[in-house]
Scaffold this active site. Structure first.
Site, PDB file in Angstrom:
ATOM      1  N   TYR A 169      41.282  45.278  30.711  1.00  0.00           N
ATOM      2  CA  TYR A 169      41.946  44.665  31.868  1.00  0.00           C
ATOM      3  C   TYR A 169      43.035  43.749  31.313  1.00  0.00           C
ATOM      4  CZ  TYR A 169      42.076  42.535  36.579  1.00  0.00           C
ATOM      5  OH  TYR A 169      42.455  42.089  37.825  1.00  0.00           O
ATOM      6  N   ASP A 198      44.573  43.111  46.468  1.00  0.00           N
ATOM      7  CA  ASP A 198      43.990  42.192  45.489  1.00  0.00           C
ATOM      8  C   ASP A 198      45.002  41.167  44.995  1.00  0.00           C
ATOM      9  OD1 ASP A 198      41.751  41.382  43.814  1.00  0.00           O
ATOM     10  OD2 ASP A 198      42.945  42.110  42.141  1.00  0.00           O
ATOM     11  N   ASP A 199      46.275  41.533  44.892  1.00  0.00           N
ATOM     12  CA  ASP A 199      47.289  40.593  44.424  1.00  0.00           C
ATOM     13  C   ASP A 199      47.483  39.451  45.410  1.00  0.00           C
ATOM     14  OD1 ASP A 199      48.103  42.263  42.117  1.00  0.00           O
ATOM     15  OD2 ASP A 199      48.755  43.627  43.684  1.00  0.00           O
ATOM     16  N   ASN A 223      50.323  36.839  34.679  1.00  0.00           N
ATOM     17  CA  ASN A 223      49.860  37.797  33.669  1.00  0.00           C
ATOM     18  C   ASN A 223      51.011  38.692  33.244  1.00  0.00           C
ATOM     19  OD1 ASN A 223      47.024  37.294  33.385  1.00  0.00           O
ATOM     20  ND2 ASN A 223      46.750  38.054  35.470  1.00  0.00           N
ATOM     21  N   GLU A 248      47.052  47.650  45.073  1.00  0.00           N
ATOM     22  CA  GLU A 248      47.236  46.965  43.797  1.00  0.00           C
ATOM     23  C   GLU A 248      48.682  47.110  43.308  1.00  0.00           C
ATOM     24  OE1 GLU A 248      45.798  44.417  41.196  1.00  0.00           O
ATOM     25  OE2 GLU A 248      44.448  45.406  42.595  1.00  0.00           O
ATOM     26  N   ASP A 249      49.313  45.986  43.000  1.00  0.00           N
ATOM     27  CA  ASP A 249      50.618  45.953  42.325  1.00  0.00           C
ATOM     28  C   ASP A 249      51.711  46.710  43.071  1.00  0.00           C
ATOM     29  OD1 ASP A 249      49.450  44.368  40.494  1.00  0.00           O
ATOM     30  OD2 ASP A 249      49.456  45.786  38.851  1.00  0.00           O
ATOM     31  N   LYS A 309      40.854  48.386  36.988  1.00  0.00           N
ATOM     32  CA  LYS A 309      40.159  47.693  38.080  1.00  0.00           C
ATOM     33  C   LYS A 309      38.806  48.342  38.364  1.00  0.00           C
ATOM     34  CE  LYS A 309      43.253  44.622  39.639  1.00  0.00           C
ATOM     35  NZ  LYS A 309      43.026  43.212  39.946  1.00  0.00           N
ATOM     36  N   ARG A 349      55.220  46.934  40.859  1.00  0.00           N
ATOM     37  CA  ARG A 349      55.164  45.575  40.306  1.00  0.00           C
ATOM     38  C   ARG A 349      53.877  45.419  39.501  1.00  0.00           C
ATOM     39  NH1 ARG A 349      53.045  40.903  40.478  1.00  0.00           N
ATOM     40  NH2 ARG A 349      51.475  41.638  41.951  1.00  0.00           N
TER      41      ARG A 349
END
Length: 582
Positions: free
Chosen positions: A114, A280-281, A422, A257-258, A185, A167
């Protein structure tokens, strides 16, 4: 051969020679399937029955020895990307062994599978590619998404993690190279919360990429085109969401996600009341950050309603955290307006204030305030607004300068400094700088891991605000209770549960989160709390309601023991044989 087997195995007389022959035909596929492969742990009897004797070295190994071999090999490696490739290779060959190795050293290996190493792996995805681990759905597949889902070999999927790769962490648009994120994930769905791996599906939606270097890369694996931002993008996502619930059921969890900032909030609002989905972001990051603040208030003895928070960054992560902080403050008695007045944001154009030349989008409007005066940079913002907490989610690197950190230490006895971007290179400051420049007085958390810091003969263990503390436990609870729509209040409950699991001794060490080594137990306790919450608030659709929620949750947890699935293998192959029965 058959007579020898009958004397050496506890075989029931009803098993016929023809059924042994049938099983022997199917033995090799079991070795080649990572879900059923045991490597050299297949016993002599199993090798004979399944027709794989001689296809393995004669030694029969325990899983303990297998794990030790891989652990020893990992210790010889220093390069994180090399470790990632090696670990993913184990997953491709022997799934249970992979999770055994990962879970036994989760604190050391989570940063490999991760953040932060998964970010590096994504940038190199086409160069290190060995075997696909998910579904790739491109914009050229419109009208055929359901048939693509039908190609996935597992039929009992409960959780989908999907990205369009625009992203990836703080690395930008990586297109289909972003597949490493949903794969990583879902590894944590299993390692942290015990969700069965075959019930997890990673997906990347390929609509092109605006990354020029990838469009020139011969090893890029996606469409060589600019991102499609037309109605076709919307239609593809709509078709994907409909196909998932049509195939797997209305309560299938779909984690976004992203996605890019311009799409993330829009898609969350579009789908949250129609599907069992979360981003989740936005929501996971919000919950883990709020949990850190709730733990910090215990250390400081100052309620969250008395804090003033300044964000560096005003994108989806910042807005998600801010909105959840507002919910937490309102729960403690503030009005929405009073809570919003305590939150400020600073982006690449400066402080979000009324009348600035740069436009703000609709998601930011709630946190646009009257100008407090002349603010030319982030240090000015700190000195002018005098926040008790600064939270970095800009993805722009070391923008919590020495002067900023010193200013926070001057303004506050116990400054709260969260550098959450991150991967590690994008963090707003290091743990060492934060502790050293505040003489050990700060409460620090980061998105990626930092080593302990020794200062004045005291060791400070920085907290890692890792979303993995949130999304596996929430996902497990949602799946088990049949939730159809995930409310933001679920993430507020998750944040409070996580903060409660930080002990007083851990707070004294500088931690704002439990040790990662305890994340399985943390996730299970969170799942129990969330299951209790959704049933109590009418959000659950799986009945009858379990009386003992703790037993209910723990009974579902998948384990890595080979013997736990041996009877199933023989049932799959049509053999009336159970090695645990006489």
């Amino acid at each position: 051969m058959l007579s020898r087997l009958r004397t050496s195995l506890p075989i029931r007389p009803c098993v016929s020679a023809c059924r042994w022959a049938h099983t022997k035909d199917k033995g090799k596929p079991l070795m080649l399937n990572p879900r059923t492969n045991k490597g050299m742990a297949f016993s002599l009897q199993e090798r004979q029955i399944l027709g794989i004797q001689g296809l393995l070295p004669p030694k029969v190994e325990t899983q303990d020895i297998q794990a030790l071999r891989f652990q020893n090999n990992l210790k010889k490696m220093s390069d994180p990307l090399q470790k990632y490739i090696y670990l993913m290779g184990i997953q491709e060959r022997n799934e249970r062994l992979f999770y055994r190795v990962l879970m036994e050293d989760i604190e050391e290996l989570m940063p490999i599978v991760y953040t932060p190493t998964v970010g590096l792996a994504c940038t190199q995805y086409g160069h290190i590619f060995r075997r696909p681990k998910g579904l790739f759905i491109s914009i050229l597949d419109r009208g055929h998404v359901r048939s693509i889902l039908d190609n996935w070999p597992e039929t009992n999927v409960a959780a989908v993690v999907v990205t369009d790769g625009e992203r990836i962490l703080g690395l930008g648009d990586l297109g289909v190279f972003g597949m490493g994120i949903p794969v990583g994930k879902l590894c944590l769905y299993t390692a942290c919360a015990g969700i069965r791996p075959e019930r997890c599906l990673p997906v990347v939606i390929d609509v092109g990429t605006d990354n020029e270097s990838l469009l020139r890369d011969p090893f890029y694996m996606g469409l060589y085109q600019k991102r499609d931002r037309t109605q076709a993008y919307e239609d593809l996502l709509d078709e994907f969401m409909e196909a998932v619930v049509d195939k797997y059921g209305q309560d299938t969890l779909i984690q976004f996600e992203d996605f890019g900032n311009h799409n993330a909030f829009r898609l969350m609002r579009k789908y949250k009341e129609k599907y069992c989905t979360f981003n989740d972001d936005i929501q996971g990051t919000a919950a883990v950050a709020l949990a850190g603040l709730l733990a910090a208030q215990r250390a400081i003895g100052k309620p969250i309603t008395e804090h003033r928070v300044l964000f560096l960054g005003a994108g989806e992560a910042a807005l998600g955290i801010a909105n959840l902080i507002v919910m937490a403050m309102m729960e403690k008695g503030l009005t929405q307006a009073e809570a919003r007045d305590k939150i400020w944001m600073f982006d690449k154009h400066g402080l979000l204030v009324k009348g600035r030349p740069q436009e703000t989008d609709g998601n930011q409007e709630a946190f646009v305030h009257d100008s407090p005066g002349t603010v030319n940079n982030f240090l000015d913002a700190v000195n002018t607004l005098q926040p008790t907490a600064i939270i970095g989610v800009s993805g722009a690197g070391r923008l919590f300068t020495h002067d900023v950190i010193k200013a926070m230490g001057t303004l506050n006895e116990r400054p709260i400094i969260f550098a959450l971007s991150n991967p590690t290179t994008k963090a707003e400051c290091t743990a060492e700088d934060a502790y050293t420049l505040t003489n050990g007085r700060c409460l620090f958390a980061s998105g990626s891991p930092f080593d302990a810091v020794t200062l004045n003969d005291r060791v400070y263990i920085p907290g890692q605000g890792n979303n993995a503390y949130i999304f596996p436990g929430v996902a497990l609870a949602v799946i088990l209770s049949g939730v159809r729509h995930i409310s933001d209040t679920v993430f507020l409950e998750a944040a409070k549960t996580l903060a409660e699991q930080v002990s007083d001794n851990e707070l004294q060490e500088g931690r704002l989160y439990p040790p990662l080594s305890e994340i399985r137990e943390v996730s299970l306790q969170m799942a129990v709390k969330v299951v209790e919450y959704v049933y109590a608030n009418g959000m659950a659709f799986r009945y009858p309601e379990p009386a003992d929620k703790d037993t209910f949750v723990r009974a579902t947890v998948w384990d890595t023991n080979y013997e736990s699935y041996l009877p199933d293998i023989y049932e799959w192959e049509g053999v009336d044989f159970n090695p645990k029965k006489d």
